[in-house]
Design an enzyme around this catalytic site. Structure first.
Site, PDB file in Angstrom:
ATOM      1  N   ASP A   1     -31.731 -20.069  -6.633  1.00 32.55           N
ATOM      2  CA  ASP A   1     -30.518 -20.641  -6.706  1.00 32.55           C
ATOM      3  C   ASP A   1     -30.140 -22.006  -7.059  1.00 32.55           C
ATOM      4  O   ASP A   1     -29.128 -22.745  -6.655  1.00 32.55           O
ATOM      5  CB  ASP A   1     -29.890 -20.399  -5.210  1.00 32.55           C
ATOM      6  CG  ASP A   1     -30.182 -19.031  -4.616  1.00 32.55           C
ATOM      7  OD1 ASP A   1     -29.992 -18.158  -5.106  1.00 32.55           O
ATOM      8  OD2 ASP A   1     -30.421 -18.821  -3.498  1.00 32.55           O
TER       9      ASP A   1
ATOM     10  N   ASP B   1     -31.989 -20.314  -1.144  1.00 29.95           N
ATOM     11  CA  ASP B   1     -33.509 -20.714  -1.216  1.00 29.95           C
ATOM     12  C   ASP B   1     -33.550 -21.423  -2.379  1.00 29.95           C
ATOM     13  O   ASP B   1     -32.924 -21.778  -3.241  1.00 29.95           O
ATOM     14  CB  ASP B   1     -34.616 -19.506  -1.597  1.00 29.95           C
ATOM     15  CG  ASP B   1     -34.426 -18.781  -2.601  1.00 29.95           C
ATOM     16  OD1 ASP B   1     -34.255 -19.270  -3.583  1.00 29.95           O
ATOM     17  OD2 ASP B   1     -34.428 -17.587  -2.441  1.00 29.95           O
TER      18      ASP B   1
ATOM     19  N   ASP C   1     -26.527 -16.501  -0.273  1.00 26.84           N
ATOM     20  CA  ASP C   1     -27.648 -15.608  -1.099  1.00 26.84           C
ATOM     21  C   ASP C   1     -27.942 -14.625  -0.043  1.00 26.84           C
ATOM     22  O   ASP C   1     -27.688 -14.811   1.136  1.00 26.84           O
ATOM     23  CB  ASP C   1     -28.832 -16.535  -1.693  1.00 26.84           C
ATOM     24  CG  ASP C   1     -29.738 -15.627  -2.194  1.00 26.84           C
ATOM     25  OD1 ASP C   1     -29.458 -14.565  -2.956  1.00 26.84           O
ATOM     26  OD2 ASP C   1     -31.013 -15.645  -1.839  1.00 26.84           O
TER      27      ASP C   1
END
Length: 1163
Positions: A811, A807, A488
């Site tokens: 996600d 995180d 991410d």
């Protein structure tokens, strides 16, 4: 129907069973016949010894059948149950869980009559309970479904809720859902010990001990048995500790106001039921903040909640009521997290809504209970931890096949002994069968499961010391096989600390302005009020970007929800109602009052706000793209004035009305600095044979800029964009354009790095080209959480081993889908390598006194398992083990506490950087390598032992008491020292072999075994030349002789050489020279061999029952041993060079997946 396909995340298949009558069980009547046959046929016709051997064989077979019913659920079904097709005639069912969800189980089937409806008609409910979840039979679906909870109704349904109206409804709901508690019985020490003693390998070890006793090895046998029980009891104590730790987590016994039967009543949190309407707020009872007792939906009021115990997210979360949501819209727990209070979380503060029709007597928020007990989010995390505490190994299936491979050789050896033995009528059949049993059991290493679980648990403990916790230990070996790492962007690769650059108020002047006094008033007001910042205990908390914006324009925000400029006495902006940011909408809004006027302020992704503006400024797209290309985060600001209305009306406005027909107010630009170590960590991953990808909700141009800075992109980038009806690949500066064609994606990916936006996913799914495009993309931008999940499942489908790092909030789906999911909790920086850190456990005082600090990333654990020959020496080794192992027991994984684990993913790292990915991959590779070398060493040792026991047994060669002891010490010590190897700090471009069954392993085993065999045969033949002619009786007691002495020395040399040759050090673990304990042990072994072959200490050789060697024979043995070692070493090095570990060939798997998808579509 005999079998039901459930196909859920927990249960895959359910088979219906009915218990057989005890007399008709297959472990009863066949044996009654066999025992009767023995009495009437065997006893009269055979002599007493032979009859006893037959009875012994029958008894062993019967015990095995009984044990197999405990080991194998399928076998137990076959023996004690029969399958039935009618559900009403069944009384139990076999539950086959989904992959990686544990083992099969047989559970009782329950039939219950429940009273429903106003007519009080009764309904039969058929259900079973599995892993703290209830599955109910559905007549409509003709299968078992998870017990439904009221979690998917319309918002209108919830707003009309008045709780359970009558006592009858309360009773029905209690029968259906049970009490709101975490109930699991605390097992006793005796029960757990019985479970441990029923383990197949433990039974096998006891059986081996029995065989050694029969062969008159009393001393080792009894001592080994004592050590076995000692080790198993320490294991049980460790499991008891884990379960006791988990039992401490319970629903807080607080008193709440609940609306039942038309009035508010006081009830305990443990008596809550789904459908109850309750008053909830910050509750401080007995000076202790109480946690939310169940998952519940806010109907009125708002709350600020700390969800760290579930997601690890330290920023408090703002929870709002469902007022303003469409009445027909259905609740989705994933999408409506902003309205849900999750069980186990703590309310920091709450605000009552006095306009709601149901008034709470204690000033709390009104909420409706959705889920209770083990079905809550906290309960789900509890189940994950509770049911993953089973003994872990690196690979069960492969170890089973490997044992079969060894047994094949053992059966040949035992068959040879049996054939030769039966040719001699004078031999005792009892001794012959005993020796054959010993040969077959000798190739199955009893320490195998022990060594495999050490490999995984060593890594678990090393990771726990780095602040990385794991709830699914079977995933550690996957980390060693990972070939693509996905990250991410925001908060993972980049920092959470945003820098406010300024605002573009008009697209005619695209320059940034950061001085608020030079900006239009409305623009500043939108930025100052459109946010989700809140005050908790007089401290402003929330999104760092929104804090940076307030600071940048020099405004302040007060606890009574007013925004105002700090310097001049400007007009305050009063927030009336907020529509929280939603990832699928990519925007947020607030209704505000300035003096007596109402306005709607909106901010969000520029491309989302673009479609909601009345007049789109001419340079709008060019301006926001200019800043996103520089890697900045751009938010569009907009507003509209609202008609006069009451505050209650303003709060009830539908979101769509508020967020449409807007006027452009400006573009806010923020810098998102990359974390200091992101680039170096990703460079190391790239250099160690890993592909990299970025999956972010941010804009494509921003994502591409950041990806180029952290080595994800190294070639020219192309972004897939929609151009009217068609789709094109366009470069970030829009100078290069290629028409999209799914067949050209592979070729295009060779010259460019590809980026796909979330808006293109629909087209890819519609045209069925997901499998052809997604595997080649490097950057995925503007993706919603559901699309992140799709990316990971696609990569897995084409055969890639995936790692996802993000995180614990947005996600979750992707982290769960990845083979290795790592949730980063922004808690603390990682400990520096070289410091002996211990976030996981307090260290033993002895460890604290050690002079040298040990690398925490490399610290590992070991344990000793009783080898067949272990005796007094185990005491000395156990002391050494205790010293080396002060940090924990390698047999059992460290206890994962609820605050350490996150419900988001299997791995939780309490770090702010992406460096835990390196730690996890490092430990995964180390586990794979350690497992591979253990299989090879155990395999070679067992093959040599089988040969010694078979061929030499016929020559009357046996082991002496002390000989067996020393042999056991060497094996145990070397296993201890090789598992002490720590992974290297730098990841290597070379990859470990992912599987045991490969050409490298087989050729290595066969080549080395051939050399061992030549050495053994040559040495024994040489010794036989010097032996007197008298015949040695194979069944006689142990007498030292030359053949025994030579074969013992040679076997010991082979054992030590096997450890030295097959030790896999660099490039994954420490080399032999760096692993000091192992190096010293090798030197000690070499010295020991020189001493016993040269006969320097006659007393030592007498103690070991070794006879003097003829002149020159000692030197010859050492020379042959050196040749054997060099031959094996050269052969092993040649094979490692010829068969290196490779990147998986996923393209072939991708083509197979494509063919399968097309066939499915056509069907």
């Amino acid at each position: 129907m005999v079998r039901f396909h459930v196909g859920g995340k927990v249960v895959e298949v359910v088979d219906l069973l009915k218990k057989r009558h005890s007399g008709w069980r297959l472990d009863v009547w066949p044996f009654a016949i066999l025992y009767s046959t023995w009495i009437f046929l065997a006893v009269p016709s055979l002599d007493f010894t032979d009859a006893l051997i037959v009875l012994g064989g029958l008894a062993v077979f019967h015990i095995l059948v009984l044990l197999f019913t405990a080991w194998s659920v399928d076998f137990k079904c076959f023996v004690r149950f029969r399958k039935v097709s009618d559900i009403r005639s069944a009384d139990a069912c076999k539950v086959v869980p989904a992959k990686f969800s544990g083992a099969k189980e047989i559970v009782p089937l329950h039939f219950q009559r429940t009273v429903v409806g106003p007519s009080f008609s009764s309904l039969e409910e058929i259900y079973f309970d599995f892993r703290k979840q209830r599955f109910v039979f559905s007549d409509q679906k003709e299968t078992f479904c998870k017990l439904p909870y009221p979690t998917k109704e319309s918002f209108g349904y919830y707003l009309k809720s008045t709780g359970h109206g009558t006592d009858a409804k309360v009773t029905t709901a209690t029968d259906k859902w049970g009490r709101n508690v975490f109930e699991y019985p605390q097992p006793t020490f005796q029960k757990l010990m019985k479970e441990q003693c029923m383990e197949p390998f433990f039974v096998f070890q006891v059986f081996c001990v029995g065989l050694w006793c029969l062969d008159e090895y009393w001393y080792y046998s009894l001592f080994t048995l004592f050590m076995l029980f000692l080790f198993e009891s320490t294991m049980v104590k460790s499991r008891l500790k884990t379960l006791t730790e988990l039992r401490r987590v319970r629903v807080d016994g607080q008193t709440l106001m609940v609306y039942r039967s038309g009035k508010w009543v006081k009830l305990s949190g443990t008596d809550l039921l789904p459908g109850d309407v309750i008053s909830i707020g910050r509750s401080n009872q007995n000076g202790d903040d109480k946690s939310v007792p169940a998952d519940m939906l806010l109907l009125a009021g708002s709350a600020i909640v700390n969800e760290a115990i579930l997601t690890g997210e330290s920023t408090p979360q703002w929870k709002t009521s469902i007022a303003g949501r469409g009445l027909e819209e259905r609740l989705s727990i994933r999408r409506s997290k902003n309205h849900i209070l999750f069980g186990g979380t703590k309310i920091l503060q709450h605000t009552q809504d006095k306009s709601f029709h149901l008034k709470t007597p204690d000033g709390g928020c009104v909420a409706v209970v959705l889920r209770t007990g083990f079905e809550t989010s906290q309960g789900k995390l509890m189940r994950t931890i509770l049911f993953s505490t089973e003994r872990v190994t690196a690979n069960n299936r492969e170890s089973g096949l490997f044992i079969l491979f060894l047994v094949f050789f053992a059966i040949i050896a035992a068959g040879y002994v049996l054939k030769k033995g039966l040719e001699d009528p004078t031999r005792s059949k009892y001794k012959l069968i005993l020796s054959c049993s010993l040969i077959i059991t000798s190739v199955i290493p009893p320490e195998l499961p022990m060594e495999l679980s050490i490999a995984v648990n060593t890594s678990l403990i090393a990771l726990a010391r780095r602040g990385i916790f794991c709830t699914e230990p079977f995933r550690i070996p996957f980390a060693g096989k990972v070939d693509i790492c996905c990250f991410d962007k925001t908060g993972t690769l980049t920092s959470d600390d945003m820098e406010f650059r300024g605002i573009v108020a008009s697209t005619n002047n695209p320059d940034l302005e950061s001085d608020a006094t030079k900006l239009p008033r409305r623009t500043v007001e939108v930025l100052s009020a459109c946010h989700s910042l809140v005050f908790v205990d007089n401290k402003l908390v929330g999104d760092p970007l929104e804090k940076a914006a307030l600071k940048g324009i020099d405004w302040t925000y007060t606890s009574d929800e007013k925004a105002m400029p700090k310097k001049s006495n400007g007009i305050a902006v009063q927030i009336v109602h907020r529509y929280q940011f939603a990832s699928h909408l990519k925007r947020m809004a607030v209704v505000v009052r300035i003096q007596e006027e109402f306005f709607a302020f909106v901010k969000g992704a520029p491309e989302t706000i673009q479609d909601r503006l009345i007049n789109l400024p001419s340079q709008y797209v060019e301006t926001y793209k200019k800043y996103t290309r520089q890697g900045s985060r751009v938010l569009a600001l907009a507003y509209k004035s609202l008609p006069e209305m009451a505050v209650s009306e303003a709060r009830g406005l539908e979101r769509d009305v508020v967020e449409s027909g807007l006027t452009f107010a400006g573009l806010a630009v923020f810098n998102c600095p990359i974390r200091p170590d992101s680039a170096s960590v990703l460079r190391e991953l790239k250099d160690s044979s890993h592909d990299l990808a970025m999956i972010t909700g941010d804009q494509a141009l921003t994502a591409c800029h950041v990806a180029s800075q952290v080595h994800i992109i190294s070639k020219p980038a192309l972004i897939l964009v929609q151009n009217g009806e068609s789709f094109d690949w366009v470069s970030p500066d829009e100078t290069d354009s290629v028409t999209f064609s799914e067949s050209q994606v592979e070729a295009l990916s060779n010259s460019h790095d590809l980026c796909i936006g979330g808006d293109c996913f629909e087209m890819l799914q519609r045209t069925g080209s997901v499998l052809q495009v997604i595997p080649y993309a490097k950057v995925f931008a503007r993706v919603a959480p559901e699309q992140k999940e799709l990316i990971l499942t696609t990569l897995k489908t084409v055969g890639r081993m995936t790692l996802m790092c993000g995180d614990g909030t947005n996600d979750v789906g992707a982290l769960k889908q990845a083979h290795v999911g790592i949730a980063l909790l922004n808690a603390m920086p990682p400990p520096k390598t070289g410091e002996a850190t211990s976030q996981a456990s307090s260290l033993d005082s002895r460890t604290a006194k050690q002079k040298k600090p040990r690398s925490s990333a490399e610290s590992s654990n070991h344990s000793l398992h009783p080898n067949r020959h272990l005796a007094a020496a185990e005491k000395k080794l156990k002391n050494a083990l205790d010293e080396m192992n002060a940090e924990g027991d390698g047999r059992s994984a460290p206890v994962v506490k609820l605050g350490d684990a996150s419900m988001a993913s299997p791995f939780t790292a309490k770090h702010t950087s992406v460096s835990p990915t390196l730690d996890i991959i490092r430990q995964g590779r180390s586990t794979l390598v350690t497992t591979l070398q253990m299989f090879k060493i155990l395999g070679l040792n067992c093959l040599a032992t089988a040969y010694v026991l078979s061929v030499m047994y016929l020559d009357g060669v046996k082991l002496g008491d002390m000989q067996a002891t020393i042999s056991g010490i060497f094996t145990a010590a070397f296993f201890l020292f090789i598992s002490h190897a720590r992974p290297l700090q730098t990841l290597s471009p070379a990859r470990p072999h992912p599987n045991i069954f490969c050409a490298y392993v087989f050729l290595s085993l066969l080549g080395q075994f051939a050399m061992h065999l030549i050495f053994l045969v040559s040495a024994v033949n040489e010794a036989a030349k010097h032996m007197p002619e008298e015949c040695i009786e194979p069944d006689s007691e142990f007498h030292p002789n030359l053949v025994n002495t030579v074969s013992y020395m040679v076997n010991m040399m082979i054992q030590v050489a096997t450890f030295a040759v097959n030790y896999i050090g660099r490039p994954f673990n420490q080399s032999i020279s760096e692993n000091k304990p192992f190096r010293y042990a090798l030197f000690a072994a070499l010295g020991f061999f020189v001493v016993i072959t040269s006969d320097s200490f006659r007393d030592l050789n007498d103690w070991l029952k070794l006879v003097p060697l003829p002149a020159g024979m000692g030197a010859k043995l050492l020379f042959w041993a050196a040749l054997m070692f060099l031959g094996c070493y050269g052969w092993e090095r040649l094979l490692r060079w010829a068969f290196p570990g490779k990147m998986p060939e996923w393209r072939r798997r991708q083509k197979q997946a494509l063919v399968a998808a097309r066939e499915k579509k056509n069907a």
